[in-house]
Design an enzyme around this catalytic site. Structure first.
Site, PDB file in Angstrom:
ATOM      1  CE  LYS A 203     -26.305  33.951 -34.406  1.00  0.00           C
ATOM      2  NZ  LYS A 203     -26.722  34.590 -33.902  1.00  0.00           N
TER       3      LYS A 203
HETATM    4  C1  5RP Z   1     -31.366  33.206 -33.114  1.00  0.00           C
HETATM    5  C2  5RP Z   1     -30.387  34.109 -33.007  1.00  0.00           C
HETATM    6  C3  5RP Z   1     -29.779  34.344 -31.904  1.00  0.00           C
HETATM    7  O1  5RP Z   1     -28.681  35.919 -32.041  1.00  0.00           O
HETATM    8  C4  5RP Z   1     -28.123  33.455 -32.012  1.00  0.00           C
HETATM    9  O2  5RP Z   1     -28.743  31.943 -31.210  1.00  0.00           O
HETATM   10  C5  5RP Z   1     -27.302  34.085 -31.042  1.00  0.00           C
HETATM   11  O3  5RP Z   1     -27.829  33.851 -29.527  1.00  0.00           O
HETATM   12  P1  5RP Z   1     -27.271  32.409 -28.734  1.00  0.00           P
HETATM   13  O4  5RP Z   1     -25.649  32.087 -28.666  1.00  0.00           O
HETATM   14  O5  5RP Z   1     -27.738  32.756 -27.134  1.00  0.00           O
HETATM   15  O6  5RP Z   1     -27.664  31.038 -29.358  1.00  0.00           O
HETATM   16  O7  5RP Z   1     -30.158  34.698 -34.370  1.00  0.00           O
HETATM   17  O8  5RP Z   1     -32.495  33.218 -34.681  1.00  0.00           O
END
Ligand code: 5RP
Length: 291
Positions: A203
């Site tokens: 991610k």
């Molecule tokens: C932080 C994360 C959050 O889940 C991620 O930031 C996703 O949320 P957003 O779309 O609000 O940024 O993994 O470590």
């Protein structure tokens, strides 16, 4: 340590060239065992190869921030539109109905709150993840954060050891140091390090040059949404990411802080799975919002 003198930036990413073996719909997973593939297939739709993950783990370091004050009211009604829910074990056990029957990407590291410095990570006991029948474990990898990089690399590594033993994929959640540019070089570095250490999903964030980040990562990349944007811009972000190689989104604020979260997640899903153009997806959002 490797000789750094002649370390050259990568420049040949083979953009547009598919990876060789794509007999399985999840990038880099062809050689994984059955349990891993079955779990990845719950997260990534076998028909499209893509996923819309709904992230609502923010409270584990931030508390009840906007849009997540009441997970039962804010998030539970959205679960039906998501392919996968990313949350902590506390929320899973206390609020998420087991009957929702959605794959869970479990936040599997623990951190200190935003009131102190970033984090000192602790990793979940994998048996607890198994008890909750999770489809993946999410663990942060903080690159360029001198205080925490080593801890998070070790955490990710241990999570992969444990996940591999029991057939549970690991998602590496990349973070880059406060002083580092949020660009393709550093997101690419963090993503590749996560994958090289064994993450099955990475991610990261969308950025200029994202196609290089995705191409150089041997496993699927999903993007976080980041701070709340106007809906059309958020849909453009999704569209660009998907068309530059992302395998989906793991989005939080741009869904649950939307003026119409259920409409927004359905519009995001249309972009991700059907490659709907942002303007059409925005029309869909408006149509669903007015119902
Ligand atoms: C932080 C994360 C959050 O889940 C991620 O930031 C996703 O949320 P957003 O779309 O609000 O940024 O993994 O470590």
């Amino acid at each position: 340590m490797a000789d750094l003198d002649d370390l050259r930036e990568g420049c040949n990413f083979g953009l547009g060239i598919q990876t060789a073996d794509r007999s399985f719909h999840v990038k880099g997973a062809e050689n994984l065992p059955w349990g891993m593939k079955a779990r990845l297939s719950r997260i990534f739709n076998p028909k499209t190869g893509k996923t819309v993950m709904l992230a609502c783990d923010h409270g584990f370091i931030m508390g009840p921030t906007s849009g997540l004050e009441r997970i039962d009211l804010n998030i539970v009604p959205l679960i039906e539109y998501a392919d996968c829910l990313m949350c902590t074990r506390g929320i899973l056990r206390s609020v998420i109905p087991p009957t929702a029957n959605k794959p869970i990407c479990l936040r599997s590291d623990a951190g200190t709150s935003i009131l102190t410095s970033l984090n000192d990570n602790v990793l979940i006991d994998v048996e607890d993840a198994i008890r909750m029948n999770v489809s993946a474990m999410a663990v942060m990898l903080a690159i360029g954060d001198t205080e925490h990089e080593a801890t998070t690399v070790a955490n990710l590594y241990k999570a992969v050891d444990k996940g591999t033993r029991y057939g549970i994929p690991v998602m590496g959640v990349t973070a880059v140091g406060k002083d580092m540019a949020r660009d393709a070089r550093y997101f690419g570095l963090a993503s590749r390090i996560a994958a090289e250490n064994g993450a099955n999903i990475v991610k990261t964030y969308y950025c200029d040059g994202f196609e290089k980040v995705a191409a150089a990562c041997p496993v699927p990349v999903v993007i976080a949404g980041g701070k709340k944007l106007p809906e059309l811009e958020a849909l453009e972000l999704c569209y660009n990411a998907i068309n530059e190689g992302a395998a989906g989104v793991d989005m939080g604020r741009n869904v649950f802080q939307s003026e119409a979260p259920a409409a927004m997640i359905q519009a995001v899903s249309a972009v991700v799975h059907d490659n709907m153009k942002p303007i059409q997806a925005f029309e869909l959002f408006n149509e669903l919002k007015s119902k």
